[in-house]
Design an enzyme around this catalytic site. Structure first.
Site, short mmCIF file in Angstrom:
data_model
loop_
_atom_site.label_atom_id
_atom_site.label_comp_id
_atom_site.label_asym_id
_atom_site.label_seq_id
_atom_site.Cartn_x
_atom_site.Cartn_y
_atom_site.Cartn_z
N SER A 61 66.27 52.46 57.66
CA SER A 61 65.76 53.72 57.11
C SER A 61 66.78 54.49 56.29
CB SER A 61 65.23 54.61 58.23
OG SER A 61 63.99 54.13 58.69
N LYS A 64 65.86 55.52 52.84
CA LYS A 64 65.14 56.74 52.48
C LYS A 64 66.02 57.76 51.76
CE LYS A 64 61.65 56.38 56.17
NZ LYS A 64 62.18 55.47 57.19
N SER A 121 62.54 60.53 60.12
CA SER A 121 62.46 59.27 59.38
C SER A 121 61.03 58.76 59.27
CB SER A 121 63.35 58.21 60.04
OG SER A 121 63.63 57.16 59.15
N LYS A 225 71.28 60.59 57.11
CA LYS A 225 70.15 59.72 57.42
C LYS A 225 70.60 58.58 58.32
CE LYS A 225 65.92 58.80 57.27
NZ LYS A 225 66.15 58.38 58.66
#
Length: 382
Positions: A61, A64, A121, A225
């Protein structure tokens, strides 16, 4: 050009010398668990530590970050707004993995979607945003790869906007640092979302807790993130700011969640302990430059930009500057015209050069104006 004397800037407390920028973590005395990592300083983009920085790995993730970058660029370009309502498609609602359980046809503002992507997320929100910006996820992914090329992300190939497992969906710690820097440097509003620890959506009905626990437990944390899949293992891009310096620590393929956070903390601890951003100023205000045959007799010079130099803390007291500034300039003078430069040194090494520019335009005197000035000067002399 007239070279003025060099002068010493204020020194910062000296500490022990440290390894060169770009050194491996092991050389810096760090024992990390991850397969690949980098430590970058945001303002300069300098890599301070790196290990297997270009190894192509699955980012999970952390992907992202690019999704958020394209969304924030669309917001800042006026293509979409934070208040726009996004209608959830069947495809977006069907995303697995981390999600906020969007329903087909549900509507949510862009701002809430961004919050769900940064905090928990949400794969469903990432896809919904991608479709809203580009029409489809595939069109959005094409933009992701194009943007990656523009940023010099040579190790990267995106196949989706979420980071869900896909053969050939890879990037590197180096490339993650590049896109992280682009996001936090040029779109600071993202920090309003990445620094959230706990929040909610749907009028408080659905709670959100940040997957990045450094936000609560690491001093100065600003984002960014996390990511995990069974094949990618534990990844993250962590950002934190202290004393006006923001660092980006990228960790890939750590064996456990806890070790991922510990690796990121160790990298940033090292950076904050050993590096500093030193503001650089001329010792005295820049003196006006005489303008020959100008409607004004002088023009005020100014530095093209603020200068902050990234140095090892042991080098801070070695920062000096030399200034070269024109004694005079002939009209017409354009605003922004180069009048000189400020050179910034660490020891004998030139580290930065800041142009010195005219702060305003000065028109050339007309022929009648020249005679009028000559007459005035003769009268004053008499």
């Amino acid at each position: 050009m007239k070279k003025l004397t060099s002068f010493l800037l204020a020194a910062v407390t000296l500490v022990a010398a440290i390894p060169l920028a770009g050194a491996a973590p092991a050389q810096a005395g760090l024992n990390l668990s991850c397969a690949s990592c980098v430590l970058m300083e945001k303002e300069t983009g300098a890599f301070l530590l790196e290990e297997n920085a270009h190894e192509k790995l699955e980012p999970a993730s952390v992907t992202k970050i690019m999704t958020l970058l394209l969304v924030m660029e669309a917001v800042d370009a006026g293509e979409i707004s934070m208040e726009d309502m996004v209608t959830v498609s069947t495809y977006a609602a069907g995303m697995g993995g981390s999600q906020v359980y969007l329903k087909e046809g549900e509507q949510m503002p862009v701002s809430e979607m961004i919050k769900c992507v940064t905090v928990v997320s949400g794969n469903d929100c990432a896809v919904a945003l991608a479709e809203f910006v580009a029409g489809s996820e595939s069109a959005f992914v094409s933009r992701m790869n194009q943007r990656a090329q523009e940023l010099g992300m040579g190790d990267t190939n995106f196949l989706n906007c979420t980071g869900l497992p896909a053969q050939g969906h890879v990037t590197s710690a180096h490339d993650i640092a590049l896109m992280s820097r682009e996001l936090i440097l040029n779109h600071p509003k993202i920090r309003e979302y990445t620094t959230i620890w706990m929040d909610s959506i749907r009028n408080g009905e659905f709670g959100l807790t940040n997957t990045n626990r450094l936000i609560r437990f690491y001093q100065g944390a600003t984002g960014l993130k996390t990511g995990f899949t069974n094949s990618a293992m534990y990844c993250m891009s962590a950002t934190a700011e202290r004393e006006g310096m923001e660092l980006i620590a990228v960790v890939m393929h750590a064996p456990t969640s806890n070790q991922r956070f510990e690796d990121a903390k160790a990298l940033m601890d090292y950076g904050f302990a050993n590096y500093a951003l030193v503001p650089v100023y001329p010792e005295a205000p820049l003196a006006p430059v005489d303008v020959l045959l100008g409607e004004q007799e002088q023009v005020q010079p100014q530095l093209e930009r603020e200068c902050r130099l990234l140095v090892r803390r042991g080098e801070a007291g070695q920062v000096t500057t030399r200034m070269e500034l024109a004694e005079n300039v002939e009209a017409p003078v354009e605003r922004g015209q180069t009048l000189g430069r400020l050179e910034v040194y660490v020891g004998e090494e030139l580290r930065d050069t800041v142009p010195i520019l005219a702060s305003e335009a000065v028109e050339r005197l007309s022929v009648p104006g020249i005679f009028s000035r000559m007459l005035r000067e003769l009268l004053m002399a008499g």
